[in-house]
Design a protein around this motif. Structure first.
Motif, PDB file in Angstrom:
ATOM      1  N   THR A 112      19.404  24.681  38.394  1.00 39.15           N
ATOM      2  CA  THR A 112      17.946  24.608  38.479  1.00 39.15           C
ATOM      3  C   THR A 112      17.488  23.461  37.487  1.00 39.15           C
ATOM      4  OG1 THR A 112      18.373  26.115  35.990  1.00 39.15           O
ATOM      5  CG2 THR A 112      18.142  27.416  38.304  1.00 39.15           C
ATOM      6  N   SER A 113      18.078  22.793  36.679  1.00 32.34           N
ATOM      7  CA  SER A 113      17.675  21.728  36.037  1.00 32.34           C
ATOM      8  C   SER A 113      18.290  20.173  36.573  1.00 32.34           C
ATOM      9  CB  SER A 113      18.113  21.728  34.579  1.00 32.34           C
ATOM     10  OG  SER A 113      19.351  21.901  34.056  1.00 32.34           O
ATOM     11  N   THR A 114      17.512  19.186  36.565  1.00 28.18           N
ATOM     12  CA  THR A 114      18.064  17.976  37.224  1.00 28.18           C
ATOM     13  C   THR A 114      17.784  16.882  36.052  1.00 28.18           C
ATOM     14  OG1 THR A 114      17.260  18.618  39.330  1.00 28.18           O
ATOM     15  CG2 THR A 114      17.506  16.165  38.821  1.00 28.18           C
ATOM     16  N   ILE A 115      18.614  16.022  35.953  1.00 26.71           N
ATOM     17  CA  ILE A 115      18.672  14.840  35.053  1.00 26.71           C
ATOM     18  C   ILE A 115      18.653  13.830  35.635  1.00 26.71           C
ATOM     19  CG2 ILE A 115      19.667  13.846  32.964  1.00 26.71           C
ATOM     20  CD1 ILE A 115      20.809  16.490  32.126  1.00 26.71           C
TER      21      ILE A 115
ATOM     22  N   TRP B 194      15.484   2.708  30.792  1.00 28.34           N
ATOM     23  CA  TRP B 194      14.330   2.806  29.756  1.00 28.34           C
ATOM     24  C   TRP B 194      14.496   4.073  29.065  1.00 28.34           C
ATOM     25  CZ3 TRP B 194      13.535  -2.148  28.831  1.00 28.34           C
ATOM     26  CH2 TRP B 194      13.536  -3.032  29.863  1.00 28.34           C
ATOM     27  N   MET B 195      14.566   5.262  29.880  1.00 29.33           N
ATOM     28  CA  MET B 195      14.419   6.547  29.505  1.00 29.33           C
ATOM     29  C   MET B 195      15.149   7.616  30.144  1.00 29.33           C
ATOM     30  SD  MET B 195      10.401   7.473  31.167  1.00 29.33           S
ATOM     31  CE  MET B 195       9.806   5.844  30.246  1.00 29.33           C
ATOM     32  N   SER B 196      15.427   8.699  29.685  1.00 31.97           N
ATOM     33  CA  SER B 196      16.172   9.857  30.466  1.00 31.97           C
ATOM     34  C   SER B 196      15.144  11.088  30.419  1.00 31.97           C
ATOM     35  CB  SER B 196      17.341  10.382  29.624  1.00 31.97           C
ATOM     36  OG  SER B 196      17.890  11.343  30.220  1.00 31.97           O
ATOM     37  N   CYS B 197      15.115  11.669  31.610  1.00 34.16           N
ATOM     38  CA  CYS B 197      14.122  12.887  31.935  1.00 34.16           C
ATOM     39  C   CYS B 197      15.000  13.905  32.427  1.00 34.16           C
ATOM     40  CB  CYS B 197      13.176  12.128  32.782  1.00 34.16           C
ATOM     41  SG  CYS B 197      11.994  10.815  32.380  1.00 34.16           S
TER      42      CYS B 197
ATOM     43  N   GLY C  37       9.027  22.639  37.963  1.00 33.98           N
ATOM     44  CA  GLY C  37       8.131  21.215  38.006  1.00 33.98           C
ATOM     45  C   GLY C  37       7.964  20.771  36.817  1.00 33.98           C
ATOM     46  N   ILE C  38       8.258  21.301  35.831  1.00 33.00           N
ATOM     47  CA  ILE C  38       8.183  20.809  34.206  1.00 33.00           C
ATOM     48  C   ILE C  38       9.118  19.851  33.719  1.00 33.00           C
ATOM     49  CG2 ILE C  38       7.808  21.602  31.773  1.00 33.00           C
ATOM     50  CD1 ILE C  38       6.873  24.286  32.779  1.00 33.00           C
ATOM     51  N   TYR C  39       8.893  18.728  33.451  1.00 35.31           N
ATOM     52  CA  TYR C  39       9.745  17.920  33.148  1.00 35.31           C
ATOM     53  C   TYR C  39       9.390  17.168  31.601  1.00 35.31           C
ATOM     54  CZ  TYR C  39       6.270  14.382  34.476  1.00 35.31           C
ATOM     55  OH  TYR C  39       5.035  13.771  34.343  1.00 35.31           O
ATOM     56  N   ASN C  40      10.543  16.709  30.986  1.00 33.81           N
ATOM     57  CA  ASN C  40      10.200  15.944  29.789  1.00 33.81           C
ATOM     58  C   ASN C  40      11.230  14.687  29.813  1.00 33.81           C
ATOM     59  OD1 ASN C  40       9.734  15.610  27.209  1.00 33.81           O
ATOM     60  ND2 ASN C  40      11.256  17.007  26.319  1.00 33.81           N
ATOM     61  N   CYS C  41      10.544  13.783  29.405  1.00 29.04           N
ATOM     62  CA  CYS C  41      11.073  12.337  29.421  1.00 29.04           C
ATOM     63  C   CYS C  41      11.406  12.054  27.715  1.00 29.04           C
ATOM     64  CB  CYS C  41      10.499  11.483  29.811  1.00 29.04           C
ATOM     65  SG  CYS C  41      10.256  11.644  31.693  1.00 29.04           S
ATOM     66  N   ARG C  42      12.358  11.239  27.515  1.00 29.72           N
ATOM     67  CA  ARG C  42      12.358  10.647  26.064  1.00 29.72           C
ATOM     68  C   ARG C  42      12.951   9.270  26.462  1.00 29.72           C
ATOM     69  NH1 ARG C  42      17.790  10.256  24.402  1.00 29.72           N
ATOM     70  NH2 ARG C  42      19.355  11.376  25.367  1.00 29.72           N
ATOM     71  N   ASP C  43      12.585   8.294  25.425  1.00 34.75           N
ATOM     72  CA  ASP C  43      12.991   6.817  25.618  1.00 34.75           C
ATOM     73  C   ASP C  43      14.233   6.895  24.879  1.00 34.75           C
ATOM     74  OD1 ASP C  43      10.785   6.243  26.971  1.00 34.75           O
ATOM     75  OD2 ASP C  43       9.671   5.798  24.961  1.00 34.75           O
ATOM     76  N   PHE C  44      15.134   5.743  25.397  1.00 33.30           N
ATOM     77  CA  PHE C  44      16.549   5.694  24.747  1.00 33.30           C
ATOM     78  C   PHE C  44      16.187   5.369  23.142  1.00 33.30           C
ATOM     79  CE2 PHE C  44      18.165   4.448  28.998  1.00 33.30           C
ATOM     80  CZ  PHE C  44      18.546   5.812  29.198  1.00 33.30           C
ATOM     81  N   PRO C  45      16.930   5.877  22.321  1.00 39.05           N
ATOM     82  CA  PRO C  45      16.373   5.664  20.917  1.00 39.05           C
ATOM     83  C   PRO C  45      16.717   4.196  20.250  1.00 39.05           C
ATOM     84  CG  PRO C  45      18.448   7.110  20.948  1.00 39.05           C
ATOM     85  CD  PRO C  45      17.925   6.861  22.279  1.00 39.05           C
TER      86      PRO C  45
END
Length: 224
Positions: free
Chosen positions: A41-44, A49-52, A58-66
């Motif tokens: 049910t989830s896709t990475i 530059w980032m991982s989402c 349809g809700i997604y969340n992204c974060r930059d590489f620290p």
């Protein structure tokens, strides 16, 4: 130089430069696979530059590489190569526009314009090589982790960003090759506007009697 080949090379190089920018900003360089995974049910998906992560709603969340130094070496190298490809492509476009015969930049010195156009072709080739190395290196790590049965982390598949990058590299290599070939097709008449012809002493001696005999055919009234 062949004007049609110059225009074709400029179009291919510009298209490759546009696509390398699109590929660098694309978020789908690699996407988590559903093969052998219980959670579907989830896709990475990640890029340089980032991982989402997104779910089925349809809700997604992204974060930059620290940290840059904490990233694997191939990601750091791919970043540097992609940025270098954009820089090479930018200077290649400028050099190609200056070196083309249809432009007035640089005057009518076709020898200098041809050399500048050849430099533009070399820059397009460098852009294609940097993009090809970065994309292929990144894809090689994805496939290596995917087929490794003992890899403990999340397995990914090749995303659309890599295919855009491969297309960009192909267009840039073709454009640079066409531009360098167009510079080699130039003839000596195209390079020098006023070709130098050394005087012939034999022809100079025989020119005087000929002009005298021609003048003798007319009377004095012809000069009044």
């Amino acid at each position: 130089m062949n004007g049609l080949m110059e225009m074709t090379a400029l179009f291919l190089g510009f298209a490759g430069w546009i696509l390398v920018n699109v590929s660098l900003q694309d978020q789908y360089w690699k996407e988590s696979t559903t093969e052998g995974s219980v959670i579907t049910t989830s896709t990475i998906y990640e890029n340089l530059w980032m991982s989402c992560a997104s779910d089925s709603t349809g809700i997604y969340n992204c974060r930059d590489f620290p940290s840059l130094l904490a990233l694997p070496g191939y990601i750091q190298a791919s970043r540097a190569l992609m940025i270098a490809a954009i820089v090479f492509g930018t200077f290649g476009l400028v050099a190609t526009l200056v070196g083309m015969q249809c432009t007035k930049i640089g005057g009518e010195n076709y020898v200098l314009k041809g050399r500048i156009a050849a430099i533009g072709g070399m820059l397009f080739v460098l852009q294609g090589l940097c993009t090809m190395i970065a994309i292929s290196w990144y894809a090689a790590n994805i496939t290596q982790e995917f087929f490794d049965q003992f890899y403990p982390g999340t397995k990914y598949e090749i995303g659309e960003g890599l295919y855009i990058g491969w297309s960009s590299a192909t267009l840039s290599l073709c454009g640079g090759s066409c531009l360098m070939c167009a510079c080699k097709l130039g003839t000596p008449d195209e390079k020098t506007q006023y070709p130098y012809q050394p005087p012939s002493w034999g022809n100079g001696r025989s020119a005087a009697p000929t002009s005298q005999s021609a003048a003798a055919q007319y009377g004095r009234n012809a000069y009044v």
